[in-house]
Design an enzyme around this catalytic site. Structure first.
Site, PDB file in Angstrom:
ATOM      1  N   GLU A  36       0.872  -1.169   0.000  1.00 41.42           N
ATOM      2  CA  GLU A  36       0.000   0.000   0.000  1.00 41.42           C
ATOM      3  C   GLU A  36       0.914   1.225   0.000  1.00 41.42           C
ATOM      4  O   GLU A  36       1.822   1.300   0.840  1.00 41.42           O
ATOM      5  CB  GLU A  36      -0.874  -0.009   1.264  1.00 41.42           C
ATOM      6  CG  GLU A  36      -1.815   1.168   1.257  1.00 41.42           C
ATOM      7  CD  GLU A  36      -2.758   1.212   2.450  1.00 41.42           C
ATOM      8  OE1 GLU A  36      -2.701   0.327   3.318  1.00 41.42           O
ATOM      9  OE2 GLU A  36      -3.542   2.175   2.500  1.00 41.42           O
ATOM     10  N   ARG A 262       5.607 -12.876   9.609  1.00 43.63           N
ATOM     11  CA  ARG A 262       6.223 -11.558   9.429  1.00 43.63           C
ATOM     12  C   ARG A 262       7.609 -11.560  10.027  1.00 43.63           C
ATOM     13  O   ARG A 262       7.852 -12.182  11.055  1.00 43.63           O
ATOM     14  CB  ARG A 262       5.469 -10.493  10.229  1.00 43.63           C
ATOM     15  CG  ARG A 262       4.115 -10.149   9.784  1.00 43.63           C
ATOM     16  CD  ARG A 262       3.516  -9.153  10.777  1.00 43.63           C
ATOM     17  NE  ARG A 262       3.938  -7.790  10.480  1.00 43.63           N
ATOM     18  CZ  ARG A 262       3.339  -7.032   9.574  1.00 43.63           C
ATOM     19  NH1 ARG A 262       2.332  -7.481   8.877  1.00 43.63           N
ATOM     20  NH2 ARG A 262       3.760  -5.805   9.343  1.00 43.63           N
ATOM     21  N   LYS A 272       4.680   0.555   9.359  1.00 48.33           N
ATOM     22  CA  LYS A 272       4.772   1.834   8.654  1.00 48.33           C
ATOM     23  C   LYS A 272       4.149   2.948   9.477  1.00 48.33           C
ATOM     24  O   LYS A 272       4.637   4.070   9.487  1.00 48.33           O
ATOM     25  CB  LYS A 272       4.033   1.740   7.317  1.00 48.33           C
ATOM     26  CG  LYS A 272       4.862   1.153   6.200  1.00 48.33           C
ATOM     27  CD  LYS A 272       4.094   1.251   4.895  1.00 48.33           C
ATOM     28  CE  LYS A 272       3.568  -0.095   4.493  1.00 48.33           C
ATOM     29  NZ  LYS A 272       2.531  -0.095   3.500  1.00 48.33           N
TER      30      LYS A 272
HETATM   31  P1  ATP Z   1       2.812  -2.208   7.813  1.00 52.66           P
HETATM   32  O1  ATP Z   1       2.130  -2.869   8.953  1.00 52.66           O
HETATM   33  O2  ATP Z   1       4.233  -1.894   8.064  1.00 52.66           O
HETATM   34  O3  ATP Z   1       2.051  -1.056   7.246  1.00 52.66           O
HETATM   35  P2  ATP Z   1       1.651  -3.764   5.801  1.00 52.66           P
HETATM   36  O4  ATP Z   1       1.574  -5.246   5.811  1.00 52.66           O
HETATM   37  O5  ATP Z   1       0.412  -3.021   6.073  1.00 52.66           O
HETATM   38  O6  ATP Z   1       2.847  -3.337   6.716  1.00 52.66           O
HETATM   39  P3  ATP Z   1       1.767  -3.517   2.984  1.00 52.66           P
HETATM   40  O7  ATP Z   1       2.184  -2.349   2.177  1.00 52.66           O
HETATM   41  O8  ATP Z   1       0.344  -3.902   2.947  1.00 52.66           O
HETATM   42  O9  ATP Z   1       2.228  -3.230   4.458  1.00 52.66           O
HETATM   43  O10 ATP Z   1       2.688  -4.774   2.686  1.00 52.66           O
HETATM   44  C1  ATP Z   1       3.065  -5.233   1.421  1.00 52.66           C
HETATM   45  C2  ATP Z   1       3.495  -6.674   1.552  1.00 52.66           C
HETATM   46  O11 ATP Z   1       4.593  -6.787   2.452  1.00 52.66           O
HETATM   47  C3  ATP Z   1       2.386  -7.535   2.099  1.00 52.66           C
HETATM   48  O12 ATP Z   1       2.304  -8.716   1.335  1.00 52.66           O
HETATM   49  C4  ATP Z   1       2.796  -7.818   3.508  1.00 52.66           C
HETATM   50  O13 ATP Z   1       2.313  -9.048   3.937  1.00 52.66           O
HETATM   51  C5  ATP Z   1       4.328  -7.771   3.413  1.00 52.66           C
HETATM   52  N1  ATP Z   1       4.905  -7.399   4.706  1.00 52.66           N
HETATM   53  C6  ATP Z   1       4.643  -6.301   5.418  1.00 52.66           C
HETATM   54  N2  ATP Z   1       5.318  -6.305   6.590  1.00 52.66           N
HETATM   55  C7  ATP Z   1       6.043  -7.445   6.597  1.00 52.66           C
HETATM   56  C8  ATP Z   1       6.941  -8.040   7.537  1.00 52.66           C
HETATM   57  N3  ATP Z   1       7.239  -7.448   8.686  1.00 52.66           N
HETATM   58  N4  ATP Z   1       7.503  -9.221   7.210  1.00 52.66           N
HETATM   59  C9  ATP Z   1       7.224  -9.815   6.040  1.00 52.66           C
HETATM   60  N5  ATP Z   1       6.386  -9.316   5.127  1.00 52.66           N
HETATM   61  C10 ATP Z   1       5.795  -8.147   5.385  1.00 52.66           C
HETATM   62 MG    MG Z   2      -1.323  -3.140   4.792  1.00 55.30          MG
END
Ligand code: ATP
Ligand code: MG
Length: 558
Positions: A36, A262, A272
């Site tokens: 995102e 994760r 984020k």
């Molecule tokens: P955040 O909680 O930091 O905002 P998010 O999962 O909401 O992370 P996205 O932009 O939706 O962020 O993530 C893009 C991809 O990265 C998704 O497939 C998510 O599962 C993966 N991802 C995000 N954080 C991690 C992590 N800590 N370890 C492994 N994969 C991750």
């Molecule tokens: Mg997300």
């Protein structure tokens, strides 16, 4: 390039893919990385990037970059551009154009209509509070909404009017009609469209209704012919919804969602939202502050794509907790830069030494190799002079036993140069050592002194030739391994007040023209990277300490 420089580590997702290819379920692999654009990517995303793009490379498949842009208020072009830079910098290239969930808004809408026509979606007027109440709890089933049995005609018309902007924000939603008694709360008639008058970075003001993530994600995957949709474990309970949506509508394929754990890094934050908080509250200098676990932060600090990729290879992929010690990441970086970085000498805490028997024209400057294992990097002249800087820690007036560096009356080898003896210690009125007066043994250039052993070797730079350099030393950003797991205290309470120390040091002249992002080993001190933003070659030298020479964490924590 393969996903990583070394052999792939086997894991359960590879096993699934290999079985699917062998059994003929798929002819090739298509994955996607679906961020995102609501912030800069962090080390956890690096894991997901290396997994998705890496699998595509290893199985000669494809990986798409798709922005999940369904939350217009939080998303920006700046974030989207930074994410593309990060993926490329890590060494990957997505298949074709960048894709956006918003590219599918029209199709997503049509699928919404399709669901309504089948009696599998309805427009609901419950308020958010009522919705919550009707949803039930983990132990109690939900209740049907009074709007659940609206006719297909009425729903079709209401949904059309939602799109046309006839209702205020939040007054209605389109919901999937699944099962209010499902043990899985995600299946209790989840909202799939909401009304939101927000300007969107791609579609502007064209839409006032936006599809929800769960609905959008599975359909986008299917429209892109994704074979394996890899996501983190928190989506496990959403998988039944992913599958339900795709089972109801006519899409080209039905990707398999597979969850993995994760990555969490000790002494760091991988969210984020929280990283954004550090930036907006000015607690770090920006998303690319070298203390940040963001990809841009790691880059600015001097971490290399190769080192980060190796890190993600080493930590592996599984469904169990993936809380990793910082030393694993630092170890991978250290290993990579050790093999690459040219060596130079720099002094961070200077103490002046006057060589009393220095003879102009006779006491020689020496050449040093830039890298002991890489002769192709060549050599540099290390100018020697009557006055030199040494590291003040390398001198002790009253040293403990076993101290092999400089002490009054003692001898030490100057790296690349002579053996030097400390003859006199000069102090200021307060008793601080301000200068050493030393003599060199002219017979010791490139050979051992006669009849005695000199164990210590120290680094130094010539006072008249050295260049001033701003050196930024970094420590962990938080004082505890899991700053965001405390229920009582906000993670900000655990910020390390000493995570940044700026010192004015001196570096040998061969570093004068170092370009931004160039990495060096400052001998005996660690690896340092010319700052991407502030370093101006030949003018204003600014280096970030990337990583120390040895693992100092294990020791401190033990
Ligand atoms: P955040 O909680 O930091 O905002 P998010 O999962 O909401 O992370 P996205 O932009 O939706 O962020 O993530 C893009 C991809 O990265 C998704 O497939 C998510 O599962 C993966 N991802 C995000 N954080 C991690 C992590 N800590 N370890 C492994 N994969 C991750
Ligand atoms: Mg997300």
């Amino acid at each position: 390039m393969s996903s990583n420089e070394r052999d792939p580590v086997p894991h359960f997702i590879r096993n699934i893919i290999e079985a699917d290819l062998k059994g003929g379920k798929h002819k090739s692999v298509v994955t996607r990385f679906p961020p995102e654009p609501n912030g800069y990517l962090h080390v956890g995303h690096a894991k997901s990037i290396c997994l998705n793009f890496g699998l595509a490379l290893d199985y000669q498949g494809k990986c798409n970059l798709r922005f999940d842009d369904t939350n217009p208020e939080k998303e920006s072009e700046e974030y989207a551009l930074s994410i593309q830079d990060d993926v490329r910098w890590l060494g990957f290239q997505w298949d074709g154009e960048v894709r956006w969930a918003s590219d599918y808004f029209e199709q997503l809408y049509a699928f919404g209509v399709e669901l309504i026509k089948q009696g599998k979606a309805y427009v609901c007027d419950l308020t958010p509070d009522e919705m919550r109440e009707y949803r039930g709890t983990l132990t109690q089933p939900g209740k049907d909404s009074p709007f659940r049995n609206r006719s297909v005609e009425e729903n079709t018309e209401l949904f059309q009017k939602m799109r046309a902007g006839e209702y205020p924000d939040g007054s209605k939603v389109l919901r999937a009609k699944i099962d209010m008694a499902s043990p899985n709360i995600n299946m209790r008639d989840p909202a799939i469209y909401r009304i939101r008058r927000a300007h969107h970075i791609r579609t502007g003001d064209k839409w006032c209704i936006y599809p929800m993530y769960d609905y959008t994600h599975c359909i986008s995957d299917a429209l892109e012919n994704i074979t394996h949709s890899l996501c983190t474990l928190e989506f496990e309970d959403h998988r039944p919804l992913y599958d339900w949506v795709l089972d109801q509508i006519s899409v080209p394929c039905h990707p398999q969602q597979i969850e993995f754990s994760r990555l969490e890094l000790q002494y760091a934050i991988t969210s984020k939202r929280k990283l954004n908080q550090l930036v907006t509250q000015g607690l770090v200098s920006g998303w690319d502050d070298p203390r940040m676990p963001t990809i841009v932060g790691m880059r600015r600090r001097g971490y290399t794509p190769e080192g980060i990729r190796e890190f993600t290879r080493r930590i592996g992929i599984s469904k169990s907790d993936n809380v990793v010690d910082m030393s694993v990441l630092e170890g991978c970086i250290r290993e990579d830069v050790e093999a690459k970085a040219p060596r130079v000498m720099a002094v961070v805490k200077p103490l002046k030494v006057t060589i009393t028997n220095f003879v102009e024209g006779e006491s020689q400057s020496r050449e040093g190799e830039f890298h002991p294992q890489r002769p192709e990097l060549g050599k540099r002249v290390v100018p020697f002079a009557k006055e030199i800087w040494i590291e003040s820690d390398d001198f002790m007036e009253l040293p403990p036993d076993g101290f092999h560096r400089l002490k009054p009356g003692g001898e030490v080898r100057l790296r690349y140069s002579y053996v030097m003896c400390c003859d006199e210690v000069i102090k200021d009125a307060a008793g601080n050592v301000t200068e050493l007066r030393c003599s060199i043994d002219p017979e010791t250039l490139g050979k051992n002194p006669q009849g005695r052993k000199v164990k210590g070797v120290i680094h130094w730079v010539s006072v008249e030739d050295a260049l001033p350099v701003e050196i930024r030393l970094y420590d962990r950003l938080f004082t505890v391994p899991k700053p965001d797991s405390d229920k009582e205290q906000d993670f900000l309470a655990f910020l390390n007040p000493d995570s940044l120390t700026v010192v004015q040091g001196w570096v040998e002249p061969s570093a004068r023209d170092a370009q931004p992002e160039m990495l060096y080993q400052f001998e005996r001190l660690g690896y340092f990277c010319a700052d991407r933003r502030d370093h101006k070659p030949g003018e204003h030298l600014v280096f970030n300490r990337t990583v120390t020479l040895k693992d100092s964490w294990a020791k401190e924590q033990g």
